[in-house]
Every structure is written in C-alpha cells, then in structure tokens.
Design an enzyme around this catalytic site. Structure first.
Site, PDB file in Angstrom:
ATOM      1  N   ASP A   8       3.774   2.230 -10.209  1.00  0.00           N
ATOM      2  CA  ASP A   8       2.254   2.551  -9.668  1.00  0.00           C
ATOM      3  C   ASP A   8       3.180   4.032 -10.714  1.00  0.00           C
ATOM      4  O   ASP A   8       4.367   4.313 -11.224  1.00  0.00           O
ATOM      5  CB  ASP A   8       2.863   3.292  -8.284  1.00  0.00           C
ATOM      6  CG  ASP A   8       1.340   4.296  -8.059  1.00  0.00           C
ATOM      7  OD1 ASP A   8       0.309   4.347  -8.551  1.00  0.00           O
ATOM      8  OD2 ASP A   8       1.940   5.300  -7.407  1.00  0.00           O
ATOM      9  N   ASP A  10       1.817   8.171  -9.651  1.00  0.00           N
ATOM     10  CA  ASP A  10       1.549   9.487  -8.034  1.00  0.00           C
ATOM     11  C   ASP A  10       2.499   9.364  -7.456  1.00  0.00           C
ATOM     12  O   ASP A  10       2.284   8.154  -6.870  1.00  0.00           O
ATOM     13  CB  ASP A  10       0.615   9.407  -8.149  1.00  0.00           C
ATOM     14  CG  ASP A  10      -0.742  10.406  -8.748  1.00  0.00           C
ATOM     15  OD1 ASP A  10       0.164  11.701  -9.957  1.00  0.00           O
ATOM     16  OD2 ASP A  10      -0.732   9.975  -9.740  1.00  0.00           O
ATOM     17  N   ASP A 165       4.781   3.330  -3.798  1.00  0.00           N
ATOM     18  CA  ASP A 165       5.664   3.938  -2.601  1.00  0.00           C
ATOM     19  C   ASP A 165       5.308   4.598  -1.648  1.00  0.00           C
ATOM     20  O   ASP A 165       4.968   4.808  -0.916  1.00  0.00           O
ATOM     21  CB  ASP A 165       5.422   5.938  -4.169  1.00  0.00           C
ATOM     22  CG  ASP A 165       3.897   6.299  -4.169  1.00  0.00           C
ATOM     23  OD1 ASP A 165       4.108   7.237  -3.732  1.00  0.00           O
ATOM     24  OD2 ASP A 165       3.293   6.174  -4.843  1.00  0.00           O
TER      25      ASP A 165
END
Length: 215
Positions: A8, A10, A165
């Site tokens: 990922d 962000d 995350d």
C-alpha cells in the site's frame, strides 16, 4: 514460495493518513459542529471518503463533496509535501530487491499522488509496477488492485505477500486469498485486525530473508 510483495502507499510508505485525519476532524468541527471519531474516519482509510460521507448522510450530516475537496485539498498537499518515508521503508525495499523479489504498489488513490511522493523520496525505482484506482473498477476492500498486480507480475496469489496498514487493505488482501503483513500507523492502530499473516509495529522490524524462509 514468496515471489512478489504488494505494498500500500498511504499510511504505510508515507504517513499521509495522520495528516488527513487531523484535516477531517478540523473540517467537521468547524463546518458542521461535529466531532468526528477516529472509528468513523477509519471507514474511509484504505478506500475513499465516499464510504464515510454516505454513513454521515444517513445520520443527517450532509457533506457537499465539492466544497469539502475545495476546502481540504490544498491543505493536504501543503501538509504532506515534505513528509519523510516511514521508518524501515527504504531498507525493506532494498532487501526485497536484493532477495530477488518483485515489488508492486497497489493503492486506492489515483496515480499522481504516490508517483510524486515516491519520486520526491527517491523510492520510485524500487517498484516494478504501480496499480492505482485508475486501473481497476473496484478499490479496497475489494481484491481487484492486488489481483491486477499479481497478474501483471506473473505471480500466483500464493506467491504474493500484501503489506498493508488499514483494515480495508487487510480485507482486500484476504479477499484476494493472499497473506497480509499488517503495519498499523497512529490512526489505524485503532482497527480490530483479524486474519493477518503477521502484524508488526514498523517495517524496520522485518527481515526480508527470514520472511522468505518462513513463507
């Protein structure tokens, strides 16, 4: 056998989620007189703001999407433009390539933002592929981004490790039938993660060679 890492952007590579969280909280307090909770904000982390806005609409808190974007976009760009890479990110990427793994970025955002940041941080060359919201019909928590990355890199789902995350990212990885390494940030640490392959506090804790041996 581990062949491909799909990451990922962000909140994992750059801590943009914390910036967005404070901007959202401030905007709702100032414009709506509403105290947005971290749990409400987590609805859109890893996905997009529309998921949150629809839930708030149902509660009678109507958000003009264009006005919100106008009020917050420039502020986000300014506050995130000098963010460093998170601890351990560059070393993790170096280890991945030293161990012969391919690396893809798979993000629910558009292509411009991660490209600008990765170029700024000198990290773009570590990625063999970028897959963004512009490349698929459905974003996270649907599996499309991860499946597209695997397909383009010639890997099976069993040969991929997703690094995420957020809860939406974890769900997308599980929906793709891939193992997921979860690295929460200061916002997503409030998620209730279940079903992940492994959870750690930072990519600085991860030894890629050991990861390959144990995969």
């Amino acid at each position: 056998m581990l062949k491909t890492i799909i990451m990922d952007f962000d909140g994992l590579i750059v801590d943009t989620e914390v910036v967005w969280y404070h901007i959202y909280v401030e905007w709702f307090r100032r414009k709506k007189g509403y105290d947005l909770s971290v749990q409400e904000f987590l609805t859109c982390v890893g996905s997009n703001s529309e998921d949150l806005f629809r839930k708030l609409d149902a509660k009678g808190i109507t958000v003009d999407r264009d006005a919100f974007a106008k009020d917050t976009s420039a502020q986000f760009i300014e506050q995130s433009s000098h963010l460093p890479a998170k601890p351990g990110v560059e070393d993790f990427l170096k280890q991945a390539h030293e161990n012969g793994l391919s690396v893809a970025l798979a993000t629910s955002s558009g292509r411009k933002k991660p490209t600008v940041h990765l170029e700024r941080l000198g990290l773009l060359s570590y990625f063999d592929l970028l897959v963004t919201a512009e490349d698929v019909v459905r974003i996270k928590p649907h599996p499309d981004l991860f499946l597209k990355a695997a397909e383009k890199l010639g890997s099976t789902t069993e040969e991929c490790l997703v690094v995420e995350d957020s809860l939406n990212g974890l769900l997308a990885g599980l929906n793709a039938h891939m193992r997921v390494l979860v690295v929460p940030n200061e916002v997503t640490k409030y998620c209730q993660f279940q079903g992940q392959y492994r959870l750690c506090n930072s990519l600085a804790e991860v030894d890629v060679a050991r990861l390959i041996a144990e995969f």
